[in-house]
Design an enzyme around this catalytic site. Sequence first.
Site, PDB file in Angstrom:
ATOM      1  CG  ASP A   1      -1.440  12.146  -2.343  1.00  0.00           C
ATOM      2  OD1 ASP A   1      -1.373  10.906  -2.340  1.00  0.00           O
ATOM      3  OD2 ASP A   1      -1.924  12.786  -3.290  1.00  0.00           O
TER       4      ASP A   1
ATOM      5  CD  GLU B   1     -13.521   6.403  -5.007  1.00  0.00           C
ATOM      6  OE1 GLU B   1     -13.275   5.859  -6.117  1.00  0.00           O
ATOM      7  OE2 GLU B   1     -12.850   6.181  -3.988  1.00  0.00           O
TER       8      GLU B   1
ATOM      9  CD1 TRP C   1      -2.584   1.941   1.473  1.00  0.00           C
ATOM     10  CD2 TRP C   1      -3.258   0.317   0.092  1.00  0.00           C
ATOM     11  NE1 TRP C   1      -3.812   2.300   0.955  1.00  0.00           N
ATOM     12  CE2 TRP C   1      -4.240   1.330   0.114  1.00  0.00           C
ATOM     13  CE3 TRP C   1      -3.463  -0.796  -0.717  1.00  0.00           C
ATOM     14  CZ2 TRP C   1      -5.414   1.244  -0.649  1.00  0.00           C
ATOM     15  CZ3 TRP C   1      -4.623  -0.885  -1.471  1.00  0.00           C
ATOM     16  CH2 TRP C   1      -5.585   0.124  -1.426  1.00  0.00           C
TER      17      TRP C   1
ATOM     18  CD  GLU D   1      -5.272   5.281   0.255  1.00  0.00           C
ATOM     19  OE1 GLU D   1      -6.039   4.697  -0.504  1.00  0.00           O
ATOM     20  OE2 GLU D   1      -5.057   4.926   1.426  1.00  0.00           O
ATOM     21  CD  GLU D   2      -3.563   8.339  -7.183  1.00  0.00           C
ATOM     22  OE1 GLU D   2      -4.502   7.682  -7.638  1.00  0.00           O
ATOM     23  OE2 GLU D   2      -3.347   9.524  -7.510  1.00  0.00           O
TER      24      GLU D   2
END
Length: 615
Positions: free
Chosen positions: A208, A434, A152, A211-212
């Site tokens: 960030d 989303e 992750w 999550e990238e």
Amino acid sequence: MWSTVLPTVAAVLVGGQLAAASPAAVSLDSFISKEGLRSYQGIMDNLGNKGVKAPGTAAGLFIASPNTANPDYFYTWTRDSALTFKCLIDLFDSDSSDFGLNRSELETDIQNYVSAQAVLQNVSNPSGTLEDGTGLGEPKFEVDLNPFTGAWGRPQRDGPALRATALITYTNYLLSQGQQSEALDIMWPIISNDLAYVGQYWNDTGFDLWEETDGSSFFTLAVQHRALVQGATLAQKLGMSCAACSSQAPQILCFLQSFWNGKYITANINLETSRTGIDANTILGTIHTFDPEGLCDDSTFQPCSARALANHKVYVDAFRSIYAINSGIAESSAANVGRYPEDVYQGGNPWYLTTLASAELLYDALYQWNKIGTLDVTETSLAFFQDFDSSVETGSYSAQSQTYKTLTSAIRTYADGFVGLVQKYTPANGSLAEQYNRNTSVPLSANDLTWSFASFLTAVQRRDSIVPVSWGETSANTVPTTCSASPVTGTYNAATSTFPTSTVGCVPATDVVPITFYVIENTYYGENVYLSGNISALGNWNTGDGLALNAGLYTETDNLWFGTLELVSAGTPFEYKYYKIEPNGAVTWESGDNRVSVVPTGCPIQPSLHDVWQS
Ligand SMILES: *[C@@H]1O[C@H](CO)[C@@H](O)[C@H](O)[C@H]1NC(C)=O
Ligand SMILES: *[C@@H]1O[C@H](CO)[C@@H](O)[C@H](O)[C@H]1NC(C)=O
Ligand SMILES: *[C@@H]1O[C@H](CO)[C@@H](O)[C@H](O)[C@H]1NC(C)=O
Ligand SMILES: *[C@@H]1O[C@H](CO)[C@@H](O)[C@H](O)[C@H]1NC(C)=O
Ligand SMILES: *[C@@H]1O[C@H](CO)[C@@H](O)[C@H](O)[C@H]1NC(C)=O
Ligand SMILES: *[C@@H]1O[C@H](CO)[C@@H](O)[C@H](O)[C@H]1NC(C)=O
């Protein structure tokens, strides 16, 4: 095309009073009341130990979404949970009974959240442990309080800050009720770990909020600054110490200034990127550090500051020409917006929570102007204001002036336009996914996203001028003349006291449990994989009624087919088997005995069956 659905004249705040609404505006209002109830229910459905969509989830934990595949969001994220609980704690704190909430039930939920976070803080995970604080940067966990051990984007350093802010808000409520010992014995040990983490690690890079990207992120630093300011005040009230709070907050504020590039707020620095840096990260950073007492300060990027408004325009304009569903929308009207213009995740689409955040920032600014009684148009914010009055000039306009009235009324209509787009693109059942498709507006990606629902509630509360308590921005907006970075090593201890009535742990499911099947089988193009079994949800062995599996995750090296069955009750025993259907309709069953399984009732409950085709 959009203007036939949106209000042409929206309700307008004049001198703090709601002016008579037109019939079109009533329809937005009635959508808001209905969707507000639906959103609150949507949030509660995703909460462990009570929500129908969160079977097997520990009390006090939110799943991000009930989706278990493509994408699998059946985990609890520290960020999403803290933002949602902050929204709920603010509702609780404001003595609200809006959205049909029950205060005594809500307080139990809040206390369960507190207890579950105390446990999670001490769960060793791939980011580290509590001993040196590193474990607090872990972004997500299994719903039964176990660590998530897959690959992750970690660590993510906004989680502890957002959680501290949510917990401090509840602690201030406890203190207002004279519950000093709960504040000190139960709340402070948890909060103090999170504050120590911020004080120690704010000057390290991390992933960030999307999550990238690994770097320094505006959103993360803005919420870290806020948490330390609140932490310093709370420590003082409790007679405790948070030396890092007072020493590091001004340094974070100093560093934050470097995200302003003269035209907009750059979302991420200290990384290699070809992106523009235009990103909802910055809009979210501003709304989650909004202070109702704030005076449009640029240094803290308050919603009514010239910087935040200029940034809002640059951000929204970046999506006008790239999404097909924005075509034909005028520049002074609301547009559908997403995370960042270069986004490709799930095709790169508008998100409900970013479109709602764009409205919320404007409602916050309107609240601040109304409170201050003046609105300043500066060189920096001029282009933003010109969208609403092309002849406006720089200057300071008092609430009595025509310019003030024209601008604030147009900005309120503009803000309502973002909510109107969400109205237009929300399905009849009120579910907020989303994203919604940039070409067709069809909802996509994870369904019933907890954060989408929370962002609906916060936006419509601000629209009604219901605002959270001040976090102390007015005494924390002075930028040191030189920036330095000397983070403080923290001390960390597992919290041990909990609320007497709160529940931690997983409660066995008694209802429907989603179950996901994965099977590995090499197939050729046109050949599809299914499964059937001896229960009606699996088609009673009829190859015409089986569960069709999805090849969305199939690659040359990982021949994975998967599918989720929604309608089976916990405890049901069943037999099943996989089969393939060829392009000519021929059916091939896998060999071997029937497979046998039981939908679990115990913990953890997120059943997934990993099989390999029996040849
Ligand atoms: C709120 O919930 C509690 C506990 O479930 C219940 O006893 C009470 O009657 C509810 N209050 C209202 C106003 O519905
Ligand atoms: C925290 O975790 C450590 C290491 O797993 C364990 O030894 C300790 O008992 C835990 N503390 C609490 C309060 O749960
Ligand atoms: C650490 O802080 C200094 C001073 O503000 C800044 O120049 C530097 O970029 C920061 N680095 C990170 C990774 O936060
Ligand atoms: C939108 O349409 C473009 C052009 O047809 C296409 O390439 C893209 O994949 C579509 N995006 C989504 C999310 O459907
Ligand atoms: C609501 O409707 C949408 C669109 O039709 C659908 O995808 C979704 O599954 C529905 N959600 C629920 C909870 O029924
Ligand atoms: C399906 O199979 C299971 C396991 O053999 C059995 O216990 C169950 O009774 C069967 N259900 C039905 C509806 O036949």
